[in-house]
Design a protein around this motif. Structure first.
Motif, PDB file in Angstrom:
ATOM      1  N   LYS A 132      97.509  81.889  58.802  1.00  0.00           N
ATOM      2  CA  LYS A 132      96.300  82.316  58.066  1.00  0.00           C
ATOM      3  C   LYS A 132      95.040  82.034  58.879  1.00  0.00           C
ATOM      4  O   LYS A 132      94.116  82.836  58.914  1.00  0.00           O
ATOM      5  N   ILE A 133      95.015  80.863  59.504  1.00  0.00           N
ATOM      6  CA  ILE A 133      93.834  80.495  60.301  1.00  0.00           C
ATOM      7  C   ILE A 133      93.741  81.396  61.530  1.00  0.00           C
ATOM      8  O   ILE A 133      92.671  81.890  61.879  1.00  0.00           O
ATOM      9  N   VAL A 189      89.144  73.019  59.869  1.00  0.00           N
ATOM     10  CA  VAL A 189      90.572  73.159  59.598  1.00  0.00           C
ATOM     11  C   VAL A 189      91.255  71.851  59.217  1.00  0.00           C
ATOM     12  O   VAL A 189      92.466  71.851  58.958  1.00  0.00           O
ATOM     13  N   GLU A 200      92.613  78.625  46.730  1.00  0.00           N
ATOM     14  CA  GLU A 200      92.634  79.736  47.686  1.00  0.00           C
ATOM     15  C   GLU A 200      91.738  80.869  47.177  1.00  0.00           C
ATOM     16  O   GLU A 200      91.832  81.265  46.018  1.00  0.00           O
ATOM     17  N   THR A 218      95.383  70.576  60.517  1.00  0.00           N
ATOM     18  CA  THR A 218      96.345  71.702  60.620  1.00  0.00           C
ATOM     19  C   THR A 218      96.552  71.896  62.106  1.00  0.00           C
ATOM     20  O   THR A 218      97.487  71.377  62.671  1.00  0.00           O
ATOM     21  N   THR A 243      91.247  74.702  54.371  1.00  0.00           N
ATOM     22  CA  THR A 243      90.372  75.057  55.481  1.00  0.00           C
ATOM     23  C   THR A 243      89.117  75.664  54.874  1.00  0.00           C
ATOM     24  O   THR A 243      89.212  76.550  54.022  1.00  0.00           O
ATOM     25  N   LEU A 252      90.360  78.539  52.205  1.00  0.00           N
ATOM     26  CA  LEU A 252      91.762  78.900  52.468  1.00  0.00           C
ATOM     27  C   LEU A 252      92.620  77.692  52.104  1.00  0.00           C
ATOM     28  O   LEU A 252      92.314  76.565  52.524  1.00  0.00           O
ATOM     29  N   THR A 278      95.604  75.693  52.993  1.00  0.00           N
ATOM     30  CA  THR A 278      96.422  75.613  54.216  1.00  0.00           C
ATOM     31  C   THR A 278      97.312  74.365  54.183  1.00  0.00           C
ATOM     32  O   THR A 278      97.141  73.441  54.975  1.00  0.00           O
ATOM     33  N   SER A 286     100.604  78.338  57.127  1.00  0.00           N
ATOM     34  CA  SER A 286      99.162  78.089  56.951  1.00  0.00           C
ATOM     35  C   SER A 286      98.400  78.367  58.240  1.00  0.00           C
ATOM     36  O   SER A 286      97.296  78.926  58.217  1.00  0.00           O
ATOM     37  N   ILE A 287      98.986  77.955  59.356  1.00  0.00           N
ATOM     38  CA  ILE A 287      98.324  78.165  60.645  1.00  0.00           C
ATOM     39  C   ILE A 287      98.179  79.663  60.929  1.00  0.00           C
ATOM     40  O   ILE A 287      97.172  80.108  61.493  1.00  0.00           O
TER      41      ILE A 287
END
Ligand SMILES: [Fe+2]
Length: 287
Positions: A190-191, A160, A126, A163, A151, A140, A142, A187-188
């Motif tokens: 974050k995206i 991605v 990360e 995810t 990601t 990232l 994730t 995690s999603i």
């Protein structure tokens, strides 16, 4: 910066591989390549990988990276085959060590199978960044689908992996060893915190009820507005309940057993026996 993105769709496994190119030069990265594998005959084929190599060569590109979004359970990686022909460093998430430990046990691997990620050229964490020519990529972590999922955010494009899928299909399953729907939800988020206009490129597409064509490109804004699993403000509890109930109904991917054994070795087959023959194992009643 807006990288040029060329997608390659694999019909056999519904995987999308990407060539991501620095718009100001000839450097590129290849994400999630596929080695074709016919389980019934045990034969590999390099048709999919050769198509990517032919594109890279025709465009005169320099391959800087061969990136894996995670240890795939539905297709074999062609990263070592491509690396041998056009170069590039093979990268994956640092948490590969956890995945190697889990599946090293499932497949009863001996001590010669290293669980330290040393089969890969680069282990990302990360917050790490990397360059594709003048183009910057950010990492990232994730997890949720698997512990090591990454990601890759490259310019205005986010790759991605498994995810989010297309908004009308939803999200990736979380029932493999080390998976967690609660973790995937986080995690999603974050995206979805990336700028709304960020292009999202997904790792698989299976069409969706009412859609005739395969699709793989969307945006953060579209996902937030319309993703059937996490869009329209659906909260964590709703997602976890839906995801866990749905995962309980899903069959294992056809190629999970060969895929894991090869992909946990960075796409290499297990070592040959004394006669030079290569075998994959089938663990009975373990997965
Ligand atoms: Fe996957």
């Amino acid at each position: 910066m807006k990288p040029d993105v060329k997608a390659f769709f694999d019909d056999a496994t519904n995987t999308i591989s990407y060539v991501v190119r620095d718009p100001q030069g000839s450097s590129c990265a290849i994400i999630d390549s596929v080695l074709d594998f016919d389980y019934a005959s045990g034969r590999t084929d390099t048709r999919s990988a050769d198509a990517i190599i032919a594109y890279v060569q025709a465009e005169g590109l320099t391959v800087e990276w061969l990136l894996e979004s995670h240890v795939h359970a539905d297709h074999l990686s062609a990263a070592p085959y491509i690396q041998e022909r056009v170069g590039g460093k093979i990268g994956i998430g640092d948490r590969i060590k956890v995945v190697q430990d889990t599946f090293g046990k499932v497949f009863n691997e001996g001590t010669e199978f290293q669980r330290d990620g040393s089969q890969f050229d680069k282990l990302f964490q990360e917050g790490d960044s990397f360059m594709i020519g003048q183009l910057r990529g950010d990492v990232l972590h994730t997890p949720g689908h698997t512990p090591a999922c990454l990601t890759y955010v490259i310019g205005d494009a986010a790759f991605v992996g498994d995810t989010l899928f297309m908004p009308d299909f939803g999200t990736a399953r979380c029932d493999f060893p080390g998976g967690s729907s609660e973790t995937l939800y986080q995690s999603i988020q974050k995206i979805l915190a990336l700028p709304e206009e960020t292009r999202i490129f997904v790792g698989h597409d299976y069409k969706a009820p009412g859609r005739d064509e395969y699709a793989w490109e969307t945006t953060v804004g579209e996902q937030k507005a319309r993703n059937i699993h996490v869009g329209e403000g659906k909260d964590r509890d709703q997602f976890v309940k839906m995801r866990d109930e749905r995962d309980a109904t899903l069959a294992m991917p056809k190629l999970i057993i060969p895929s894991l054994q090869v992909n946990m070795r960075a796409g290499q087959m297990p070592p040959a026996d004394e006669k030079g023959d290569v075998f994959l194992k089938v663990p009975v009643n373990k997965l």
